[in-house]
Scaffold this motif. Structure first.
Motif, PDB file in Angstrom:
ATOM      1  N   PRO A   1       0.818  -1.212   0.000  1.00  0.00           N
ATOM      2  CA  PRO A   1       0.000   0.000   0.000  1.00  0.00           C
ATOM      3  C   PRO A   1       0.851   1.261   0.000  1.00  0.00           C
ATOM      4  CG  PRO A   1       0.121  -0.902   2.203  1.00  0.00           C
ATOM      5  CD  PRO A   1       0.810  -1.894   1.299  1.00  0.00           C
ATOM      6  N   ARG A   2       0.260   2.356  -0.470  1.00  0.00           N
ATOM      7  CA  ARG A   2       0.948   3.639  -0.450  1.00  0.00           C
ATOM      8  C   ARG A   2       0.858   4.302   0.924  1.00  0.00           C
ATOM      9  NH1 ARG A   2       2.467   5.637  -5.293  1.00  0.00           N
ATOM     10  NH2 ARG A   2       1.727   4.571  -7.151  1.00  0.00           N
ATOM     11  N   ASP A   3      -0.149   3.951   1.693  1.00  0.00           N
ATOM     12  CA  ASP A   3      -0.355   4.554   3.000  1.00  0.00           C
ATOM     13  C   ASP A   3       0.790   4.180   3.938  1.00  0.00           C
ATOM     14  OD1 ASP A   3      -1.547   4.231   5.938  1.00  0.00           O
ATOM     15  OD2 ASP A   3      -2.676   5.801   4.896  1.00  0.00           O
TER      16      ASP A   3
ATOM     17  N   GLN B   1       1.183   4.481   7.180  1.00  0.00           N
ATOM     18  CA  GLN B   1       0.823   3.805   8.424  1.00  0.00           C
ATOM     19  C   GLN B   1       0.533   2.329   8.182  1.00  0.00           C
ATOM     20  OE1 GLN B   1      -2.323   5.689  10.623  1.00  0.00           O
ATOM     21  NE2 GLN B   1      -2.016   4.415  12.428  1.00  0.00           N
ATOM     22  N   LEU B   2      -0.126   2.022   7.068  1.00  0.00           N
ATOM     23  CA  LEU B   2      -0.384   0.621   6.741  1.00  0.00           C
ATOM     24  C   LEU B   2       0.916  -0.134   6.476  1.00  0.00           C
ATOM     25  CD1 LEU B   2      -3.520   0.794   4.415  1.00  0.00           C
ATOM     26  CD2 LEU B   2      -3.370  -0.327   6.644  1.00  0.00           C
TER      27      LEU B   2
ATOM     28  N   ARG C   1       0.057  -2.989  10.579  1.00  0.00           N
ATOM     29  CA  ARG C   1      -1.363  -3.216  10.287  1.00  0.00           C
ATOM     30  C   ARG C   1      -1.743  -4.616  10.745  1.00  0.00           C
ATOM     31  NH1 ARG C   1       1.400  -3.813   5.528  1.00  0.00           N
ATOM     32  NH2 ARG C   1       1.162  -5.855   4.533  1.00  0.00           N
TER      33      ARG C   1
ATOM     34  N   ALA D   1      -5.008  -0.440   9.893  1.00  0.00           N
ATOM     35  CA  ALA D   1      -3.771   0.178  10.371  1.00  0.00           C
ATOM     36  C   ALA D   1      -3.684   0.076  11.892  1.00  0.00           C
ATOM     37  CB  ALA D   1      -3.699   1.636   9.937  1.00  0.00           C
TER      38      ALA D   1
ATOM     39  N   GLU E   1     -10.700  -0.492  10.961  1.00  0.00           N
ATOM     40  CA  GLU E   1      -9.446  -0.120  10.321  1.00  0.00           C
ATOM     41  C   GLU E   1      -8.424  -1.247  10.417  1.00  0.00           C
ATOM     42  OE1 GLU E   1      -7.986   3.469  11.990  1.00  0.00           O
ATOM     43  OE2 GLU E   1      -9.683   4.692  11.326  1.00  0.00           O
TER      44      GLU E   1
END
Length: 242
Positions: free
Chosen positions: A104-106, A108-109, A113, A213, A211
């Protein structure tokens, strides 16, 4: 081993696209055929043919995670062979290889996660690395086991449990789960679930409703840094490149 077999392996490794794909796997990750096609700058169909040859020759192995198929180096011996060739070819120059971004680009993820009920991302992989290096667990292909050292290794987390005391169930006690973003294994099974549940219960980790994350609290950062060691913790917390 005969000269024809040696020549065959050398010829496979000598094709530029295949070389690029092999080098892209030198960091220990597992990548998809599409990602390796990008690394080798070839079409997906061409990459598929190359990968089939490398798997057949025992240079790569195929790993399946759910519906996905990943390729990784078949053994440490293959990695050592590539390292030797890189040293001969480059001498003092640093080897260049395609940088393949996964997951993922996120940010925090990518850092931490939940993967079903266990920890994933850089944190999950760092925990797996620590448990492996300390001899608390062992991975063998798609199988894993907990050793007699697990109680000593988990004691600083307040989880001084020996293998017979781990929660019972029909699920495997410990198994590797190929991480989506890191493409290296984190810990799944009952042990992985217990570690995640314990981190949330102690307030070291946080998770919003619905969520994936996982947040890391200041107290959690202190405990995990002390347990994992500074170098591994810095790898968990490193900033993602834009």
């Amino acid at each position: 081993m005969n000269t024809n077999q040696i020549a065959h392996v050398a010829a496979l490794m000598g094709e530029p696209a295949r070389t690029a794909m092999l080098l892209a796997l030198m960091d220990g990750r597992a990548l998809t055929a599409g990602e390796l096609a990008e690394a080798g700058r070839v079409s997906p169909a061409t990459a598929s043919r190359h990968l089939g040859l490398l798997v057949e020759a025992g240079l790569l192995r195929l790993a399946r995670q759910g519906r996905h198929r990943y390729h990784c180096l078949a053994s440490p011996e293959v990695a050592r062979l590539l390292e030797g060739l890189m040293q001969l070819a480059g001498q003092n120059a640093a080897p260049t290889r395609a940088q393949v971004r996964t997951g993922p680009r996120d940010a925090q993820l990518r850092r931490a996660r939940a993967c079903y009920d266990h920890m994933a991302g850089r944190l999950g992989v760092a925990i797996a690395d620590h448990l492996l290096v300390e001899g608390a667990i062992e991975f063998d292909g798609e199988d894993g086991r907990v050793t007699e050292h697990v109680a000593q290794v988990l004691a600083p987390l307040g989880l001084a449990l020996a293998p017979p005391q781990l929660p019972a169930g029909r699920r495997p006690l410990c198994r590797p789960c190929l991480d989506w973003s890191e493409r290296r294994p984190h810990v799944a099974g009952r042990l992985g679930a217990m570690l995640c549940t314990h981190g949330l219960a102690r307030g070291w980790l946080t998770r919003g409703a619905g969520e994936r994350a996982l947040g890391i609290t200041p107290e959690g950062a202190r405990v995990l840094r002390d347990w994992l060691g500074l170098q591994r913790w810095q790898q968990v917390m490193e900033a993602d490149a834009p």
